[in-house]
Design an enzyme around this catalytic site. Sequence first.
Site, PDB file in Angstrom:
ATOM      1  N   GLU A  97     -33.737  -3.019   3.064  1.00  0.00           N
ATOM      2  CA  GLU A  97     -32.749  -2.754   4.100  1.00  0.00           C
ATOM      3  C   GLU A  97     -31.872  -3.990   4.294  1.00  0.00           C
ATOM      4  O   GLU A  97     -32.368  -5.116   4.338  1.00  0.00           O
ATOM      5  CB  GLU A  97     -33.500  -2.426   5.395  1.00  0.00           C
ATOM      6  CG  GLU A  97     -32.642  -2.334   6.632  1.00  0.00           C
ATOM      7  CD  GLU A  97     -33.476  -2.256   7.899  1.00  0.00           C
ATOM      8  OE1 GLU A  97     -32.894  -1.918   8.953  1.00  0.00           O
ATOM      9  OE2 GLU A  97     -34.699  -2.526   7.844  1.00  0.00           O
ATOM     10  N   LEU A  99     -29.841  -6.430   6.529  1.00  0.00           N
ATOM     11  CA  LEU A  99     -29.729  -6.868   7.913  1.00  0.00           C
ATOM     12  C   LEU A  99     -28.817  -8.086   7.955  1.00  0.00           C
ATOM     13  O   LEU A  99     -29.014  -9.031   7.180  1.00  0.00           O
ATOM     14  CB  LEU A  99     -31.104  -7.222   8.490  1.00  0.00           C
ATOM     15  CG  LEU A  99     -32.114  -6.079   8.600  1.00  0.00           C
ATOM     16  CD1 LEU A  99     -33.485  -6.623   8.991  1.00  0.00           C
ATOM     17  CD2 LEU A  99     -31.650  -5.044   9.618  1.00  0.00           C
ATOM     18  N   ASP A 199     -46.353 -17.220   5.056  1.00  0.00           N
ATOM     19  CA  ASP A 199     -45.410 -18.181   4.462  1.00  0.00           C
ATOM     20  C   ASP A 199     -44.291 -18.451   5.462  1.00  0.00           C
ATOM     21  O   ASP A 199     -43.106 -18.360   5.152  1.00  0.00           O
ATOM     22  CB  ASP A 199     -44.840 -17.620   3.153  1.00  0.00           C
ATOM     23  CG  ASP A 199     -44.158 -18.694   2.303  1.00  0.00           C
ATOM     24  OD1 ASP A 199     -44.276 -19.890   2.634  1.00  0.00           O
ATOM     25  OD2 ASP A 199     -43.494 -18.334   1.312  1.00  0.00           O
TER      26      ASP A 199
END
Length: 301
Positions: A97, A99, A199
């Site tokens: 997606e 963003l 991470d």
Amino acid sequence: MVGVHLYEQIGERIGEATGQPFRPRHSFSRGGGCISEGIVLEEGARRYFVKLNAAGRLPMFAAEAEGLRELASARALRVPEPIVYGEAGGQSFLVLEYLNLEGPDRPDRLGEGLAALHSHAAGQYGLARDNFIGTSVQHNTPSGDWPGFWIHCRLEPQLEMAARSGAGCDLLDLGEALMTWLPAFFTDYRPVPSLLHGDLWGGNYGYVSDGDAGAGEPVVFDPAVYYGDREADIAMTELFGGFPLRFRHAYEAIWPLDPGYGVRRQLYNLYHVLNHFNLFGGGYAEQANRIMRRLLSEVRG
């Protein structure tokens, strides 16, 4: 023309995954981190973020997609939705997606969201499958023994990689000694198996822009997911910087850290320093040596 043909193939896969045909009309580069190339494919108002790497890196993208879904299941922090991954044009790809992460900073919301993520717990440490930290395999064999997990799934594999890379005897000897003494850091502390990003450095979060619904909403990405001590995520936020004090204050207002965190922080960040040595070399070996000497001084007296 190779790039155009590749993008058309990826567009076909996006159409198959979404049920809506997608034919990219525009493409532009966007940072994909230090491991993969990042591009944005666009058709009208529809955009997707695509990560590209060598064909042999497909397992890395598969693990990343699964990690994003695991994070999304907690409903604590927003993550980009994985759309599809696979191979095209001799390369591996992961479609996410899109963003726009140029929004107003809201570190308080990031801290609150991370505390909510960490409250999502499991019965054991680890994960059902191994994944990756950078390009290094990250072992996640489930275990009910946290110190044992940190030895056998985190430090030991990194030290074995360091030995193959020609690390000096000092680093390897210090690592062996530290693994022997490691249970001493947990005599009065047994962490909850919290869902971790894994991470969490400053390049792996952002905020949704003003142009989108929910402006300022924090977003995390590029995970190395597993269930473990929440202190490991917090420690990494301090390793390279990039997290304002408001983030930490908001987190600890919900879930204060244990008094022993200040020492264990070094133990958790050692994993990432060793991994950076194995990936990039340079001065990370001496940094790891310094950390291990400090930790051993804590338990040897």
